[in-house]
Design an enzyme around this catalytic site. Structure first.
Site, PDB file in Angstrom:
ATOM      1  N   HIS A  98       0.780  -1.157   0.086  1.00 25.22           N
ATOM      2  CA  HIS A  98      -0.080  -0.095   0.048  1.00 25.22           C
ATOM      3  C   HIS A  98       0.789   1.241  -0.026  1.00 25.22           C
ATOM      4  O   HIS A  98       1.919   1.217   0.694  1.00 25.22           O
ATOM      5  CB  HIS A  98      -0.878   0.142   1.124  1.00 25.22           C
ATOM      6  CG  HIS A  98      -0.461  -0.091   2.659  1.00 25.22           C
ATOM      7  ND1 HIS A  98       0.133  -1.617   2.898  1.00 25.22           N
ATOM      8  CD2 HIS A  98      -0.021   0.553   3.248  1.00 25.22           C
ATOM      9  CE1 HIS A  98       0.701  -1.432   4.219  1.00 25.22           C
ATOM     10  NE2 HIS A  98       0.635  -0.213   4.460  1.00 25.22           N
ATOM     11  N   HIS A 100       1.006   5.276   0.861  1.00 23.07           N
ATOM     12  CA  HIS A 100       0.389   6.447   1.489  1.00 23.07           C
ATOM     13  C   HIS A 100       0.418   7.762   0.735  1.00 23.07           C
ATOM     14  O   HIS A 100       1.523   7.914   0.140  1.00 23.07           O
ATOM     15  CB  HIS A 100       1.202   6.689   2.708  1.00 23.07           C
ATOM     16  CG  HIS A 100       1.006   5.362   3.817  1.00 23.07           C
ATOM     17  ND1 HIS A 100       0.117   5.535   4.753  1.00 23.07           N
ATOM     18  CD2 HIS A 100       1.952   4.292   3.892  1.00 23.07           C
ATOM     19  CE1 HIS A 100       0.373   4.381   5.527  1.00 23.07           C
ATOM     20  NE2 HIS A 100       1.299   3.445   4.928  1.00 23.07           N
TER      21      HIS A 100
HETATM   22  P1  AMP Z   1       1.568   0.800   7.198  1.00 27.16           P
HETATM   23  O1  AMP Z   1       2.209   1.204   8.511  1.00 27.16           O
HETATM   24  O2  AMP Z   1       2.377   1.185   6.219  1.00 27.16           O
HETATM   25  O3  AMP Z   1       1.357  -0.912   6.974  1.00 27.16           O
HETATM   26  O4  AMP Z   1       0.117   1.304   7.113  1.00 27.16           O
HETATM   27  C1  AMP Z   1      -0.965   0.578   7.499  1.00 27.16           C
HETATM   28  C2  AMP Z   1      -2.147   1.754   7.418  1.00 27.16           C
HETATM   29  O5  AMP Z   1      -3.378   1.016   7.060  1.00 27.16           O
HETATM   30  C3  AMP Z   1      -2.120   2.334   8.648  1.00 27.16           C
HETATM   31  O6  AMP Z   1      -1.918   4.105   8.350  1.00 27.16           O
HETATM   32  C4  AMP Z   1      -3.616   2.372   9.104  1.00 27.16           C
HETATM   33  O7  AMP Z   1      -4.120   3.486   9.867  1.00 27.16           O
HETATM   34  C5  AMP Z   1      -4.421   1.628   7.833  1.00 27.16           C
HETATM   35  N1  AMP Z   1      -5.577   0.933   8.117  1.00 27.16           N
HETATM   36  C6  AMP Z   1      -5.415  -0.173   9.085  1.00 27.16           C
HETATM   37  N2  AMP Z   1      -6.717  -0.765   9.127  1.00 27.16           N
HETATM   38  C7  AMP Z   1      -7.446   0.146   8.043  1.00 27.16           C
HETATM   39  C8  AMP Z   1      -8.778   0.104   7.859  1.00 27.16           C
HETATM   40  N3  AMP Z   1      -9.657  -1.100   8.093  1.00 27.16           N
HETATM   41  N4  AMP Z   1      -9.441   0.878   6.813  1.00 27.16           N
HETATM   42  C9  AMP Z   1      -8.320   1.875   6.349  1.00 27.16           C
HETATM   43  N5  AMP Z   1      -7.114   1.939   6.867  1.00 27.16           N
HETATM   44  C10 AMP Z   1      -6.659   1.201   7.689  1.00 27.16           C
END
Ligand code: AMP
Ligand code: ZN
Length: 136
Positions: A98, A100
């Protein structure tokens, strides 16, 4: 299906969808770092960016560019941080690639890419490092 983001793509877990096409899905981060913080994911499950086929990675970033323009405009941002945490050592919490998009605003008090980590001695021998990394 155990993967959180695969379940979001399928619609089994709700999300605030920003964009969708055949290969990518974008939605608002549930815990945003700034207004409009959006994540863009490939629909195909890859755990991390460096295992993605080059063509799919290129396509993902074309989509990220398009969405970043849309998000910056929508929230009247002055810029954005665009990037990904690749593998757990780099802070990746969700094991589905993903990217950001974090909108930024003049004077918002945030840092840059340089504030992620700063390891003493990292620049001690740049010549040796270049030899190690250079691709012929
Ligand atoms: P990372 O730390 O790069 O793996 O980022 C994961 C991101 O996913 C974090 O910024 C979380 O806030 C986001 N996240 C986790 N669960 C969800 C969800 N159900 N819907 C939207 N974003 C999410
Ligand atoms: Zn997945």
């Amino acid at each position: 299906m155990e993967c959180l983001f695969c379940n979001i793509i399928k619609g089994d877990i709700p999300s605030y969808k920003v964009y969708e096409d055949e290969t990518a899905y974008a939605f608002l981060d549930i815990n945003p770092c700034s207004k409009g913080h959006t994540v863009v994911v490939p629909k195909t499950h890859y755990e991390n960016f460096t295992e993605m086929p080059a063509e799919e990675a290129a396509g993902l970033f074309a989509t990220v560019r398009m969405i970043a323009r849309l998000v910056e405009d929508a929230v009247s941002a002055d810029g954005s941080n665009i990037g990904l945490n690749n593998k757990p050592a780099a802070g990746q919490a969700v094991p589905h690639v993903h990217v950001h998009i974090i909108p930024r605003f003049e004077g918002d008090g945030g840092g840059s890419m340089h504030s992620i980590v700063s390891i003493p001695g990292a620049g001690d021998d740049l010549e040796e490092m270049a030899e190690l990394l250079v691709m012929e």
